[in-house]
Design a protein around this motif. Structure first.
Motif, PDB file in Angstrom:
ATOM      1  N   UNK A 195      36.695  42.284  35.285  1.00 14.85           N
ATOM      2  CA  UNK A 195      36.811  40.779  35.476  1.00 14.85           C
ATOM      3  C   UNK A 195      38.017  40.139  34.989  1.00 14.85           C
ATOM      4  N   UNK A 196      38.439  40.359  33.910  1.00 10.71           N
ATOM      5  CA  UNK A 196      39.581  39.688  33.012  1.00 10.71           C
ATOM      6  C   UNK A 196      39.579  40.297  31.698  1.00 10.71           C
ATOM      7  N   UNK A 198      43.339  37.831  36.083  1.00 16.64           N
ATOM      8  CA  UNK A 198      42.858  36.882  35.135  1.00 16.64           C
ATOM      9  C   UNK A 198      42.993  36.898  33.829  1.00 16.64           C
ATOM     10  N   UNK A 199      43.507  35.996  32.979  1.00 15.46           N
ATOM     11  CA  UNK A 199      43.655  36.114  31.512  1.00 15.46           C
ATOM     12  C   UNK A 199      43.026  35.052  31.010  1.00 15.46           C
ATOM     13  N   UNK A 200      42.292  35.180  29.897  1.00 18.63           N
ATOM     14  CA  UNK A 200      41.460  34.070  29.407  1.00 18.63           C
ATOM     15  C   UNK A 200      41.940  33.773  28.060  1.00 18.63           C
ATOM     16  N   UNK A 201      42.354  32.530  27.517  1.00 23.85           N
ATOM     17  CA  UNK A 201      42.341  32.323  25.825  1.00 23.85           C
ATOM     18  C   UNK A 201      41.023  31.655  25.411  1.00 23.85           C
ATOM     19  N   UNK A 232      40.146  37.140  43.499  1.00 26.65           N
ATOM     20  CA  UNK A 232      39.302  36.134  44.016  1.00 26.65           C
ATOM     21  C   UNK A 232      38.733  36.441  45.418  1.00 26.65           C
ATOM     22  N   UNK A 233      37.614  36.490  45.982  1.00 25.58           N
ATOM     23  CA  UNK A 233      36.500  35.837  45.188  1.00 25.58           C
ATOM     24  C   UNK A 233      36.152  36.828  44.074  1.00 25.58           C
TER      25      UNK A 233
END
Length: 129
Positions: free
Chosen positions: A77-78, A123-126, A70-71
């Motif tokens: 990105x992730x 960043x890790x997304x679910x 961030x930013x």
């Protein structure tokens, strides 16, 4: 035109190998395929699988520079994982002392999702199945 078959793997460089190995295996539940210490590079290489499919190479190097999350900036990105039960996934992570964002809804797909950060703030997304 190229004829790609699939994503083969994702490489992640961590700053604390023990902490990251624990996170990816004990918290996320990835399984170890192979772990190698490369003396000449002072580096571990940990090959990890999800449901039997090789997906991540986790590397350690002495004093790697920090990459900002961030930013948001140019570049990868992730990392995102599909899950069957988004609320259960978030509850497990919170019980495991992992900070998790609130569950949001993707306005284009109407699917639910949320983010956490790995030990190096990746960043890790679910994402809901």
């Amino acid at each position: 035109m190229l004829s790609l078959n699939k994503v083969h793997h994702i490489a992640i460089i961590c700053s604390d190998y023990v902490k990251s190995k624990n996170f990816y295996t004990q918290i996320l539940g990835l399984t170890i395929i192979q772990e190698v210490y490369r003396e000449e590079r002072q580096s571990y290489k940990l090959d990890l699988a999800l449901n039997g499919t090789y997906i991540i190479e986790l590397f350690s190097f002495p004093n790697p520079p920090k990459r900002p999350s961030r930013p948001e900036s140019s570049g990868l990105r992730h990392l995102a994982f599909e899950v069957s039960d988004i609320e259960q996934t978030r509850a497990f992570l919170l019980q495991s002392n992992i900070a998790a964002e609130i569950i949001r809804k993707d306005k284009y797909t109407a699917k639910q999702f949320f983010f956490i950060a790995d030990p190096d703030d990746l960043p890790i997304e679910f994402y809901e199945k």
